[in-house]
Scaffold this motif. Structure first.
Motif, mmCIF file in Angstrom:
data_model
loop_
_atom_site.group_PDB
_atom_site.id
_atom_site.type_symbol
_atom_site.label_atom_id
_atom_site.label_comp_id
_atom_site.label_asym_id
_atom_site.label_seq_id
_atom_site.Cartn_x
_atom_site.Cartn_y
_atom_site.Cartn_z
ATOM 1 N N LEU A 214 44.828 -21.577 -2.330
ATOM 2 C CA LEU A 214 44.633 -21.622 -0.874
ATOM 3 C C LEU A 214 43.126 -21.648 -0.653
ATOM 4 C CD1 LEU A 214 46.073 -21.334 1.948
ATOM 5 C CD2 LEU A 214 45.568 -18.902 1.779
ATOM 6 N N LYS A 215 42.683 -22.664 0.047
ATOM 7 C CA LYS A 215 41.220 -22.829 0.205
ATOM 8 C C LYS A 215 40.701 -22.109 1.439
ATOM 9 C CE LYS A 215 40.274 -27.068 -2.262
ATOM 10 N NZ LYS A 215 41.544 -27.618 -2.705
ATOM 11 N N GLY A 216 39.436 -21.697 1.386
ATOM 12 C CA GLY A 216 38.768 -21.157 2.567
ATOM 13 C C GLY A 216 38.378 -22.320 3.479
ATOM 14 N N GLU A 217 38.019 -21.999 4.715
ATOM 15 C CA GLU A 217 37.689 -23.045 5.697
ATOM 16 C C GLU A 217 36.215 -22.901 6.084
ATOM 17 O OE1 GLU A 217 39.290 -25.678 7.259
ATOM 18 O OE2 GLU A 217 37.312 -25.895 8.185
ATOM 19 N N TYR A 218 35.443 -23.952 5.835
ATOM 20 C CA TYR A 218 33.992 -23.861 6.048
ATOM 21 C C TYR A 218 33.558 -24.261 7.452
ATOM 22 C CZ TYR A 218 33.440 -22.876 1.173
ATOM 23 O OH TYR A 218 33.515 -22.268 -0.042
ATOM 24 N N ARG A 219 34.358 -25.149 8.106
ATOM 25 C CA ARG A 219 33.885 -25.690 9.392
ATOM 26 C C ARG A 219 34.554 -25.059 10.596
ATOM 27 N NH1 ARG A 219 34.472 -30.927 7.008
ATOM 28 N NH2 ARG A 219 32.634 -31.234 5.740
ATOM 29 N N ASN A 220 35.877 -25.025 10.572
ATOM 30 C CA ASN A 220 36.632 -24.603 11.750
ATOM 31 C C ASN A 220 36.554 -23.083 11.952
ATOM 32 O OD1 ASN A 220 38.418 -24.102 13.756
ATOM 33 N ND2 ASN A 220 40.219 -24.938 12.692
ATOM 34 N N LYS A 221 35.714 -22.675 12.913
ATOM 35 C CA LYS A 221 35.497 -21.239 13.134
ATOM 36 C C LYS A 221 36.738 -20.556 13.687
ATOM 37 C CE LYS A 221 30.553 -21.369 13.674
ATOM 38 N NZ LYS A 221 29.383 -21.151 14.454
ATOM 39 N N LYS A 222 37.674 -21.344 14.193
ATOM 40 C CA LYS A 222 38.880 -20.749 14.778
ATOM 41 C C LYS A 222 39.944 -20.459 13.711
ATOM 42 C CE LYS A 222 38.390 -22.232 19.454
ATOM 43 N NZ LYS A 222 38.460 -23.432 20.257
ATOM 44 N N SER A 223 39.741 -21.031 12.525
ATOM 45 C CA SER A 223 40.748 -20.846 11.471
ATOM 46 C C SER A 223 40.704 -19.421 10.923
ATOM 47 C CB SER A 223 40.474 -21.840 10.338
ATOM 48 O OG SER A 223 41.183 -21.459 9.182
ATOM 49 N N ASP A 224 41.903 -18.879 10.615
ATOM 50 C CA ASP A 224 41.970 -17.561 9.965
ATOM 51 C C ASP A 224 41.231 -17.583 8.632
ATOM 52 O OD1 ASP A 224 43.517 -16.429 11.928
ATOM 53 O OD2 ASP A 224 45.428 -16.698 10.863
ATOM 54 N N LEU A 225 41.180 -18.772 8.028
ATOM 55 C CA LEU A 225 40.594 -18.874 6.691
ATOM 56 C C LEU A 225 39.099 -19.191 6.734
ATOM 57 C CD1 LEU A 225 43.487 -20.951 5.056
ATOM 58 C CD2 LEU A 225 43.268 -18.475 5.212
ATOM 59 N N TYR A 226 38.525 -19.152 7.960
ATOM 60 C CA TYR A 226 37.087 -19.410 8.111
ATOM 61 C C TYR A 226 36.298 -18.420 7.238
ATOM 62 C CZ TYR A 226 32.506 -19.922 10.287
ATOM 63 O OH TYR A 226 31.171 -20.132 10.480
ATOM 64 N N VAL A 227 35.241 -18.931 6.642
ATOM 65 C CA VAL A 227 34.503 -18.144 5.632
ATOM 66 C C VAL A 227 34.051 -16.752 6.089
ATOM 67 C CG1 VAL A 227 33.682 -19.928 4.065
ATOM 68 C CG2 VAL A 227 32.470 -19.544 6.209
ATOM 69 N N LYS A 228 33.771 -16.592 7.395
ATOM 70 C CA LYS A 228 33.271 -15.280 7.847
ATOM 71 C C LYS A 228 34.393 -14.293 8.166
ATOM 72 C CE LYS A 228 29.121 -16.502 7.327
ATOM 73 N NZ LYS A 228 28.661 -16.265 5.951
ATOM 74 N N ASN A 229 35.654 -14.731 7.992
ATOM 75 C CA ASN A 229 36.780 -13.815 8.209
ATOM 76 C C ASN A 229 37.104 -13.051 6.934
ATOM 77 O OD1 ASN A 229 37.089 -14.382 10.907
ATOM 78 N ND2 ASN A 229 38.379 -16.176 10.519
ATOM 79 N N VAL A 230 38.291 -12.491 6.875
ATOM 80 C CA VAL A 230 38.721 -11.709 5.710
ATOM 81 C C VAL A 230 40.107 -12.185 5.279
ATOM 82 C CG1 VAL A 230 39.546 -9.401 5.037
ATOM 83 C CG2 VAL A 230 37.358 -9.635 6.239
#
Ligand code: DGJ
Length: 476
Positions: A214-230
């Motif tokens: 499962l990949k992290g998300e680098y661009r979409n800040k709204k994604s749960d998987l956005y890099v700055k989330n947990v």
């Protein structure tokens, strides 16, 4: 200038000036000698830091050890008092100073030994790319662990499934292979969401990296998987009806206030998993979590809730893609437990939990029940053997999963994380045998009748091996 001065002065004045200069120089020499012998408070920690780093060769930031070790005590004496154990207080009297230095030296020595013990040098890695026949299969809890390509395994807070068809184990866990930082001054140490890694193995020791399931998300800040989330504690179960691999995980924002669970699916164990979304189960906050698939195909979610004050257990829907909103049970109320891991033995459900102390270790507890929905009874700390102090801290680790072994009825593997908050990517794994050895614990009285309740033991071993033939298909 000097010459002119002498010229205009009397002989007596010249002598007096010379004496003054000499005595001034003498004082400087005395001051320097004193300074070398008794360095000032601010200089000593630097000196100690470099000494410590050379000898343990583990992390560029010793302050992490200091904070990680602040709960550890050796022979009843706390190792990390106040802000730092290696800090030396200045004393007015020389005698006190010398005595303090000796005490601090002794403390430092223990710290060095302990640090080397907890996070052994990378030269001692369990390295599947280099191991010879006699080294394969020997577990050294706390050593760095490398996959068959020689890269450190990044699968923290994870879990394992066994796929009988291919007789292969798949290990999923947090990829913490990035820089550790804090989002705010008081925020917890973290790394960006770099996805969930998947490794495969036939022998549970030599692991092949299968990629980011499962990949992290680098661009979409709204994604749960956005890099700055947990994204933490991913666990995968297989749905026999839909033939899908279902991954559940703790989803949060950088301040841990979203407190939700997320789900993803894949047709193959190695992924790629498609992320379906997140929710607050039963309308409640949820942080550390796990899922458990029962023998009859029913699956359950267990999560810490009410700001970690209690655990909740609820059933998943038949397809495992959602939580059944009805029938949730609250357990261990006001007991502040997290990191749940569930396993079953002879019709009894066991749950391993930790206390809540962020990345620092604390004591484990085993709970038992005849039904996933409870009532659950707390049995005690399952850790046995090893150093007493470390034993009460789950051997300086936090549980993440308990793995049943095909072919071995009464033995499981305890999987724990030895977190390193200064550099989370160098957190280590503590895997130990978890055995069901013998009848009820002494002194445990429960209102519930547990005909087969077993003593659960997670036994410390500096090094250990699975018994021969444990994965022999004849045993299945
Ligand atoms: C303890 C949890 O068990 C970990 O998964 C992680 O969330 C840390 N807390 C963060 O401080």
């Amino acid at each position: 200038m000097m010459h002119r001065l002498f010229k205009t002065c009397h002989v007596g004045t010249k002598c007096c000036l010379l004496t003054l200069i000499w005595s001034f120089a003498t004082w400087i020499v005395i001051f320097q000698v004193y300074h070398v012998l008794f360095p000032s408070k601010s200089e000593i920690p630097e000196l100690r830091k470099s000494q410590l780093m050379d000898s343990v060769n583990v992390s560029p930031d010793i302050s992490a050890f200091q904070s990680a070790l602040k709960h550890v005590s050796i022979r009843g004496e706390p190792l990390m008092k106040e802000s730092s154990s290696v800090q030396i207080r200045e004393n007015s009297s020389l005698k006190n100073n010398t005595r303090n230095r000796a005490v601090e030296e002794a403390k430092l020595l223990r710290l060095k030994k302990l640090a080397g013990l907890l996070f052994p040098s990378k030269a001692l890695s369990m390295d599947a790319s280099k191991a010879n026949h006699s080294e394969v299969g020997i577990y050294y809890p706390g050593r760095e662990w490398r996959d068959i390509a020689g890269h450190p395994i990044q699968a923290h807070g994870g879990g394992i499934i066994y796929v009988p068809k291919s007789e292969t184990f798949f290990w999923y866990g947090e990829n913490k292979g990035g820089r550790t930082y804090h989002l705010s001054k008081r925020g917890t140490a973290r790394v960006d969401v770099l996805g969930v890694n998947c490794y495969s193995s036939k022998d549970l020791w030599s692991w092949k990296f299968e990629g980011r399931a499962l990949k992290g998300e680098y661009r979409n800040k709204k994604s749960d998987l956005y890099v700055k989330n947990v994204v933490e504690r991913p666990k995968v179960i297989y749905n026999d009806r839909s033939k899908l691999y279902v991954m559940w995980m703790h989803i949060d924002n950088g301040t841990y206030s979203k407190a939700a669970i997320g789900v993803a699916v894949s047709t193959h164990p190695v992924g790629p998993f498609e992320y379906l979304g997140s929710k607050r189960p039963h309308g409640c906050d949820s942080r550390d979590m796990t899922v458990f698939k029962d023998d009859n195909g029913d699956a359950y979610i267990v999560y810490s809730s009410q700001i970690n004050n209690e655990l909740h257990v609820g059933k998943l829907t038949e397809d495992y893609l959602d939580v059944m909103e009805r029938g949730m049970e609250k357990i261990f109320i006001k007991q502040r437990r997290e990191a749940p891991a569930v396993f079953k033995h002879k019709s009894i459900y066991y749950m391993l939990t930790s206390g809540c102390t962020s990345w620092n270790p604390n004591g484990a507890l085993i709970h038992a029940s005849t039904s996933m929905l409870g009532p659950w009874v707390t049995i005690g700390d399952p850790c046995v053997g090893g150093d007493e102090e470390l034993r009460t801290l789950t051997f300086f680790s936090q549980g993440s999963f308990v793995l049943p072994l095909p072919g071995l009825q009464d033995t499981f593997i305890f999987m724990g994380d030895r977190w390193l908050p200064s550099d989370l990517r160098d957190s280590r794994y503590v895997w130990l045998p978890l055995t069901m050895n013998g009848p009820l614990y002494q002194g445990v009285s429960t209102d519930i009748h547990f005909p087969q309740l077993q003593r659960v033991s997670i036994r410390w071993a500096d090094e250990w091996k699975l018994p021969q033939g444990w994965n022999n298909s004849q045993n299945l």
